[in-house]
Design a protein around this motif. Sequence first.
Motif, PDB file in Angstrom:
ATOM      1  N   PHE A   1       0.858  -1.172   0.000  1.00  0.00           N
ATOM      2  CA  PHE A   1       0.000   0.000   0.000  1.00  0.00           C
ATOM      3  C   PHE A   1       0.903   1.233   0.000  1.00  0.00           C
ATOM      4  O   PHE A   1       1.695   1.425   0.933  1.00  0.00           O
ATOM      5  N   PRO A   2       0.834   2.093  -1.025  1.00  0.00           N
ATOM      6  CA  PRO A   2       1.731   3.264  -1.085  1.00  0.00           C
ATOM      7  C   PRO A   2       1.471   4.220   0.081  1.00  0.00           C
ATOM      8  O   PRO A   2       0.336   4.653   0.296  1.00  0.00           O
ATOM      9  N   THR A   3       2.513   4.551   0.802  1.00  0.00           N
ATOM     10  CA  THR A   3       2.326   5.415   1.981  1.00  0.00           C
ATOM     11  C   THR A   3       1.895   6.824   1.604  1.00  0.00           C
ATOM     12  O   THR A   3       1.288   7.514   2.421  1.00  0.00           O
TER      13      THR A   3
ATOM     14  N   THR B   1       8.874   0.684  -6.479  1.00  0.00           N
ATOM     15  CA  THR B   1       8.602   1.365  -5.206  1.00  0.00           C
ATOM     16  C   THR B   1       8.999   2.834  -5.284  1.00  0.00           C
ATOM     17  O   THR B   1       8.276   3.718  -4.803  1.00  0.00           O
ATOM     18  N   ALA B   2      10.145   3.116  -5.900  1.00  0.00           N
ATOM     19  CA  ALA B   2      10.581   4.507  -6.050  1.00  0.00           C
ATOM     20  C   ALA B   2       9.630   5.284  -6.950  1.00  0.00           C
ATOM     21  O   ALA B   2       9.249   6.426  -6.657  1.00  0.00           O
ATOM     22  N   LEU B   3       9.210   4.679  -8.047  1.00  0.00           N
ATOM     23  CA  LEU B   3       8.296   5.351  -8.969  1.00  0.00           C
ATOM     24  C   LEU B   3       6.940   5.644  -8.318  1.00  0.00           C
ATOM     25  O   LEU B   3       6.309   6.663  -8.609  1.00  0.00           O
ATOM     26  N   GLN B   4       6.509   4.751  -7.435  1.00  0.00           N
ATOM     27  CA  GLN B   4       5.202   4.932  -6.802  1.00  0.00           C
ATOM     28  C   GLN B   4       5.175   6.109  -5.832  1.00  0.00           C
ATOM     29  O   GLN B   4       4.099   6.540  -5.412  1.00  0.00           O
ATOM     30  N   THR B   5       6.330   6.641  -5.493  1.00  0.00           N
ATOM     31  CA  THR B   5       6.353   7.820  -4.618  1.00  0.00           C
ATOM     32  C   THR B   5       6.104   9.108  -5.396  1.00  0.00           C
ATOM     33  O   THR B   5       5.932  10.168  -4.790  1.00  0.00           O
ATOM     34  N   ILE B   6       6.080   9.019  -6.714  1.00  0.00           N
ATOM     35  CA  ILE B   6       5.817  10.200  -7.553  1.00  0.00           C
ATOM     36  C   ILE B   6       4.301  10.338  -7.703  1.00  0.00           C
ATOM     37  O   ILE B   6       3.643   9.461  -8.277  1.00  0.00           O
TER      38      ILE B   6
ATOM     39  N   ALA C   1     -10.365   4.943  10.986  1.00  0.00           N
ATOM     40  CA  ALA C   1      -9.896   3.590  10.657  1.00  0.00           C
ATOM     41  C   ALA C   1      -8.394   3.442  10.844  1.00  0.00           C
ATOM     42  O   ALA C   1      -7.617   4.307  10.433  1.00  0.00           O
ATOM     43  N   ASN C   2      -8.002   2.337  11.447  1.00  0.00           N
ATOM     44  CA  ASN C   2      -6.604   1.920  11.441  1.00  0.00           C
ATOM     45  C   ASN C   2      -6.346   1.165  10.145  1.00  0.00           C
ATOM     46  O   ASN C   2      -7.164   0.329   9.736  1.00  0.00           O
ATOM     47  N   LEU C   3      -5.235   1.447   9.505  1.00  0.00           N
ATOM     48  CA  LEU C   3      -4.877   0.770   8.268  1.00  0.00           C
ATOM     49  C   LEU C   3      -3.700  -0.153   8.535  1.00  0.00           C
ATOM     50  O   LEU C   3      -2.610   0.305   8.898  1.00  0.00           O
ATOM     51  N   CYS C   4      -3.935  -1.444   8.384  1.00  0.00           N
ATOM     52  CA  CYS C   4      -2.884  -2.443   8.578  1.00  0.00           C
ATOM     53  C   CYS C   4      -2.703  -3.208   7.268  1.00  0.00           C
ATOM     54  O   CYS C   4      -3.676  -3.498   6.564  1.00  0.00           O
TER      55      CYS C   4
ATOM     56  N   ASN D   1       8.649   2.452   6.365  1.00  0.00           N
ATOM     57  CA  ASN D   1       9.574   2.204   5.269  1.00  0.00           C
ATOM     58  C   ASN D   1       8.823   1.530   4.113  1.00  0.00           C
ATOM     59  O   ASN D   1       8.096   0.561   4.337  1.00  0.00           O
ATOM     60  N   PRO D   2       8.976   2.021   2.874  1.00  0.00           N
ATOM     61  CA  PRO D   2       8.191   1.469   1.764  1.00  0.00           C
ATOM     62  C   PRO D   2       8.473   0.008   1.450  1.00  0.00           C
ATOM     63  O   PRO D   2       7.674  -0.646   0.789  1.00  0.00           O
TER      64      PRO D   2
END
Length: 479
Positions: free
Chosen positions: A254-256, A390-395, A269-272, A293-294
């Motif tokens: 799940f992207p932070t 993972t790096a791309l998903q932070t954009i 809601a808590n997200l786990c 951490n992603p």
Amino acid sequence: MRLYTMATRTRLYETVLRHAEQTPSKPAICLGSETITYLDLKKQIAAWFQTLSRKSLKSIAVSHPNSVDHVAILIAGSQLGINTQVFNTDWPTALRDKLIDHLKPDAVYAAGSLRVCKSLQTTEEVGDFPFYTGFTSGSTGLPKGYARSERSWLESFAADQKAFGLSGDDIFFVPGSLSHSLPLYGVIRGLYAGATVRMQASFRPDRFIKDLKEDGRSILIGTPTQIRALIDYSLRQTDVLENLRLVLSAGSKFPTFWLDDFQSVFPTANLCEFYGSSEFSYVSYQQLTPQTNPHCVGKPFDGVDVSIRDQDGTEAAVGQIGTIYVRSPFVFAGYAGANGKLFPPRSQGGFITVGDRGFLNDTGDLSLVGREDRMFQSAGRNIQPEEIETALQTIPCIRSVAVMGEADPVRENRVVGIVKLEEDVSSSSLTLKLKKLLPPYAIPSKFYLCRDWPYTVSEKTDLAAIRAMLLGGKLMRLS
């Protein structure tokens, strides 16, 4: 008639029938506009119990859309020692028939009718029989079946009860097709708790949000893709939903950077998220925060031992990347082969692996790096696509991403990125952003645009479909 007992846990069949005796009028399953009480469910289970017991079956293939019958067959079969093989209704008829011919189930339930086949099964009856077989998407070749014992599910129920406090007072919202293991597990888990389960014939974010507004204390079990669809719909409608207490996310990371949107829609809601697989079941879990951490997927569940090993099977040092091996009471029974025969997974000393790679840090948290079967070489370096994804998903402008190797006569493979965008962006701007996140060799040299992003039935990116589009020249080069 073959009835099975299990000393350590209360059986699924017995538990659901006890709920029917104690709360007969309580809604058990809400499927669209249809509401099935626990008494109604008990009657349908009993009817299937009688039908299946008269046939003396050991296995039944179910190829049917989401329905109460789907659930009742699995529960009745669990008591009778029947392996329910859950097929994907999206498969072409030819693929389904080929799989039936391969597995040789004793019966097939499809299009609302039961067809008994000639039994060719040779497996021995054992108390801890495989009561459920699920399948991969089958996008290439014959779908791979993974068989689970009822005991592995019951042990998983005990683990998530301790980790998440699941209760009969909750309303379980479970999007997705029962042909995928996560929704099926979520529905059965809710019934085992004595809760009300809400599902749909097909996933409709608007209807799920409408029900979430009206119902009380609720939990949602879904994939990041499904959760994002609910967030997007709610943001468009400016909805804020305060009945949701817990969201369990699985299937992919799940992207932070989605957390701000998540909290604005679901403030209570808590997200786990939990890491696992169809073969492993639960491995590790964590509550997500902006500081997560992603790559991290949390600490192992109680009862789960994780071992990181290098290519020769040696235990890796703390922080060293290797193949993830797991030992727990939750793991599957084996892969389904011809005529119902099971084949064991890759294992070492009681630990099994599905080829995921990662490492453990000094506090015992597990991080994922990728899968062995996705790694490729470029200019003499091992490239793990998941790290770049993972790096791309932070954009923020990138909604979906896949990284692959494109054949190159000099480098062996050229690193390329395939993206779905929320707004127009240039290839050079993506490269500039990635220079702050990745070493030069890991930055894609090309980007391709895919507007109609393909997904498997389990809401994961269909990498085989994207690979076919890439090889077929059907993706537009991002300028």
